[in-house]
Design an enzyme around this catalytic site. Sequence first.
Site, mmCIF file in Angstrom:
data_model
loop_
_atom_site.group_PDB
_atom_site.id
_atom_site.type_symbol
_atom_site.label_atom_id
_atom_site.label_comp_id
_atom_site.label_asym_id
_atom_site.label_seq_id
_atom_site.Cartn_x
_atom_site.Cartn_y
_atom_site.Cartn_z
ATOM 1 C CD GLU A 105 -3.145 -0.863 2.147
ATOM 2 O OE1 GLU A 105 -3.119 0.109 2.903
ATOM 3 O OE2 GLU A 105 -4.026 -1.736 2.187
ATOM 4 C CG HIS A 216 -8.623 7.033 1.424
ATOM 5 N ND1 HIS A 216 -8.561 6.766 0.080
ATOM 6 C CD2 HIS A 216 -8.068 5.974 2.053
ATOM 7 C CE1 HIS A 216 -7.998 5.573 -0.094
ATOM 8 N NE2 HIS A 216 -7.698 5.073 1.089
ATOM 9 N NE ARG A 261 -4.228 6.114 3.026
ATOM 10 C CZ ARG A 261 -4.870 5.321 3.822
ATOM 11 N NH1 ARG A 261 -5.404 5.798 4.924
ATOM 12 N NH2 ARG A 261 -5.026 4.054 3.540
ATOM 13 C CG HIS A 320 -9.864 7.476 5.397
ATOM 14 N ND1 HIS A 320 -10.896 6.583 5.223
ATOM 15 C CD2 HIS A 320 -8.754 6.726 5.596
ATOM 16 C CE1 HIS A 320 -10.415 5.343 5.309
ATOM 17 N NE2 HIS A 320 -9.128 5.415 5.553
ATOM 18 N NE ARG A 355 -4.630 6.033 8.713
ATOM 19 C CZ ARG A 355 -5.444 5.114 8.169
ATOM 20 N NH1 ARG A 355 -5.546 3.922 8.707
ATOM 21 N NH2 ARG A 355 -6.156 5.389 7.111
HETATM 22 C C1 LIG Z 1 -13.906 3.082 5.283
HETATM 23 C C2 LIG Z 1 -12.673 2.915 6.129
HETATM 24 C C3 LIG Z 1 -11.656 2.044 5.739
HETATM 25 C C4 LIG Z 1 -10.508 1.886 6.529
HETATM 26 N N1 LIG Z 1 -9.561 0.972 6.152
HETATM 27 C C5 LIG Z 1 -8.506 0.742 6.985
HETATM 28 C C6 LIG Z 1 -7.560 -0.283 6.693
HETATM 29 O O1 LIG Z 1 -7.682 -1.000 5.710
HETATM 30 N N2 LIG Z 1 -6.530 -0.472 7.556
HETATM 31 C C7 LIG Z 1 -6.370 0.290 8.699
HETATM 32 O O2 LIG Z 1 -5.412 0.059 9.449
HETATM 33 N N3 LIG Z 1 -7.262 1.258 8.993
HETATM 34 C C8 LIG Z 1 -8.321 1.494 8.181
HETATM 35 N N4 LIG Z 1 -9.214 2.467 8.507
HETATM 36 C C9 LIG Z 1 -9.071 3.151 9.793
HETATM 37 C C10 LIG Z 1 -9.449 2.173 10.906
HETATM 38 O O3 LIG Z 1 -10.599 1.457 10.493
HETATM 39 C C11 LIG Z 1 -9.726 2.886 12.213
HETATM 40 O O4 LIG Z 1 -8.680 3.762 12.534
HETATM 41 C C12 LIG Z 1 -9.870 1.862 13.347
HETATM 42 O O5 LIG Z 1 -10.817 0.896 12.996
HETATM 43 C C13 LIG Z 1 -10.264 2.562 14.635
HETATM 44 O O6 LIG Z 1 -10.576 1.589 15.573
HETATM 45 P P1 LIG Z 1 -11.065 2.018 17.013
HETATM 46 O O7 LIG Z 1 -11.316 0.770 17.764
HETATM 47 O O8 LIG Z 1 -10.100 2.989 17.604
HETATM 48 O O9 LIG Z 1 -12.438 2.826 16.756
HETATM 49 P P2 LIG Z 1 -13.736 2.409 15.939
HETATM 50 O O10 LIG Z 1 -13.571 1.165 15.194
HETATM 51 O O11 LIG Z 1 -14.164 3.606 15.185
HETATM 52 O O12 LIG Z 1 -14.807 2.101 17.083
HETATM 53 C C14 LIG Z 1 -15.369 3.126 17.866
HETATM 54 C C15 LIG Z 1 -16.386 2.526 18.818
HETATM 55 O O13 LIG Z 1 -16.751 3.498 19.788
HETATM 56 C C16 LIG Z 1 -18.156 3.481 19.970
HETATM 57 N N5 LIG Z 1 -18.535 4.802 20.482
HETATM 58 C C17 LIG Z 1 -18.205 6.024 19.970
HETATM 59 N N6 LIG Z 1 -18.733 7.003 20.734
HETATM 60 C C18 LIG Z 1 -19.394 6.398 21.751
HETATM 61 C C19 LIG Z 1 -20.167 6.867 22.839
HETATM 62 N N7 LIG Z 1 -20.392 8.182 23.056
HETATM 63 N N8 LIG Z 1 -20.716 5.964 23.690
HETATM 64 C C20 LIG Z 1 -20.538 4.642 23.486
HETATM 65 N N9 LIG Z 1 -19.832 4.135 22.455
HETATM 66 C C21 LIG Z 1 -19.268 5.001 21.600
HETATM 67 C C22 LIG Z 1 -18.699 3.129 18.590
HETATM 68 O O14 LIG Z 1 -20.002 2.622 18.672
HETATM 69 C C23 LIG Z 1 -17.685 2.071 18.162
HETATM 70 O O15 LIG Z 1 -18.045 0.831 18.717
HETATM 71 C C24 LIG Z 1 -10.366 2.650 7.728
HETATM 72 C C25 LIG Z 1 -11.365 3.538 8.107
HETATM 73 C C26 LIG Z 1 -12.522 3.685 7.326
HETATM 74 C C27 LIG Z 1 -13.581 4.653 7.763
#
Ligand SMILES: Cc1cc2nc3c(=O)[nH]c(=O)nc-3n(C[C@H](O)[C@H](O)[C@H](O)COP(=O)(O)OP(=O)(O)OC[C@H]3O[C@@H](n4cnc5c(N)ncnc54)[C@H](O)[C@@H]3O)c2cc1C
Length: 488
Positions: A105, A216, A261, A320, A355
């Site tokens: 990537e 993105h 990116r 993104h 990132r």
């Molecule tokens: C379309 C897309 C594609 C991506 N592709 C990649 C990839 O291929 N590789 C990569 O490394 N990264 C990728 N990313 C980035 C990556 O997905 C995220 O950085 C990562 O998943 C974040 O994980 P997290 O657990 O920190 O938060 P998230 O997965 O965003 O989870 C957040 C959680 O918090 C909960 N929450 C939020 N606010 C509250 C609240 N007030 N009360 C209770 N619960 C709450 C939500 O319900 C959710 O369960 C991508 C992002 C997107 C949008």
Amino acid sequence: MPHDLLIVGSGITGLYAALHARSLGLSVLLISKAKLESGSTFWAQGGLAFPTSPEDVEPHVQDTLRAGRGLCDEKTVRLFVEEAGQHLQKLLSYGVPFEGHQTLEGGHSHPRVFHAWGDASGRAVSVTLTQVVRDQGIEVLEGAFVQSLLLSESGRVVGVQTRNQNHLAGAVLLASGGFGQLYPVTTAPEEATGDGIALAYRAGAVLRDMEFVQFHPTVFLAGNRGLLITEAARGEGAVLLNGNMERFMQEYDPQGELAPRDVVARAIASEEAKTGRVYLDLRHLGAEFVQHRFPSIYERLLSHGVDISTEPVPVSPAVHYTIGGIFTDVDGKTTLEGLYAAGEVASSGLHGANRLASNSLPEGLVFGVRAVEAAHKSLKFESPVSRTQLETVGSKASVQQVIGAGAGINRTAETLRLALETLPEPGATDGSTIDTLEAGNLARVARTVLKGALDREESRGGHFRTDYPEPDEVRHSLFQIPPLLETL
Ligand SMILES: Cc1cc2nc3c(=O)[nH]c(=O)nc-3n(C[C@H](O)[C@H](O)[C@H](O)COP(=O)(O)OP(=O)(O)OC[C@H]3O[C@@H](n4cnc5c(N)ncnc54)[C@H](O)[C@@H]3O)c2cc1C
């Protein structure tokens, strides 16, 4: 009865941290405002970057530092890459079905992105870990919106408040993701409203580098929803064409389509301005390969009338990823006692100004576990005396319009000042809906993004000022306000 640990968010960070906490014998409550399979994690496509051998540790470190444009914390980056591999093994042991070959990537010098379920890697992780969390009987609350942090007399964070209940614990881990929804068009899901960042900020925690928001490069715009076309498409050989159907990336960067990116996103914006449109072309990869390698993207775009295997896809940059966030050390410790943060909600020093692709899912693993370990060592149970104030604004759209115009991919002092003047001010409230509380959180976060972008009179990584196009001083931006608390 208080829990040992409360985890807010059930993306990769929260799910994996909950499993680790359980393995240490801690009592955990995992809270998500949506269902467990949620957050950006569920939508992630490309995969997870892990060093493919001990010899690949140093190149992975160097690629991460290069993308971060001088703002990464090298100690954090090294620790991240060195520890990431053990979590790959753990994910495999939980049953995440990674496929045999790794992808190249943008910004990576070597194919090291592990993927599963074709282009639905995040969904594979989310579904698999959710099942393990359920199998292990970890206590969960789904559809529970965390609206406040609870604080003790000494200022320690001792729990959270959902819409109708207080939950107390020896420590709180915010794993609540980023704030893509601050912008009118984003690839991030509806949950990404910056709640955790706003809650920590109101409680008095320090935020860092909020002006760094990653766009993105290749997003298909379907109304105001940005449908991502993974970087892995370019990794597999897809090329970018301008409105004259000519390739252009070599003119912007020797790495061409696989430049970092920020470079690709700005190149696309510039070619859009010059030639009207930019396309991602996968046709030469062959219809069979495209449909097999990118099945979810193929189906989703087909439902919008575009066959990515036989026609070039119009793409634009869209918001993104949240690079800045709650300032933490390498153990997820925030500046507040009892409060930890990991994953996209945190600014741990891993990403610097930009990132590196596919480093963020593994970030949730490495720093989620480190935060649990640190919290475990200093659990403390105190009574709550106050909560962070509830704040609302009328609508998310009123914030999104202002920030989209003011702090887009190209920023100037003029656009930023105007946005700061017109941004709605969140007001303290008793009467509220989840929607207006989320809008209030976005408005809190927006001011820091605009202020950080205005004060940073240089261009670096995800932050580009057309009035200051060159990099200048290497420095972080810090944000803090006196706590906004209400007595319980
Ligand atoms: C379309 C897309 C594609 C991506 N592709 C990649 C990839 O291929 N590789 C990569 O490394 N990264 C990728 N990313 C980035 C990556 O997905 C995220 O950085 C990562 O998943 C974040 O994980 P997290 O657990 O920190 O938060 P998230 O997965 O965003 O989870 C957040 C959680 O918090 C909960 N929450 C939020 N606010 C509250 C609240 N007030 N009360 C209770 N619960 C709450 C939500 O319900 C959710 O369960 C991508 C992002 C997107 C949008």
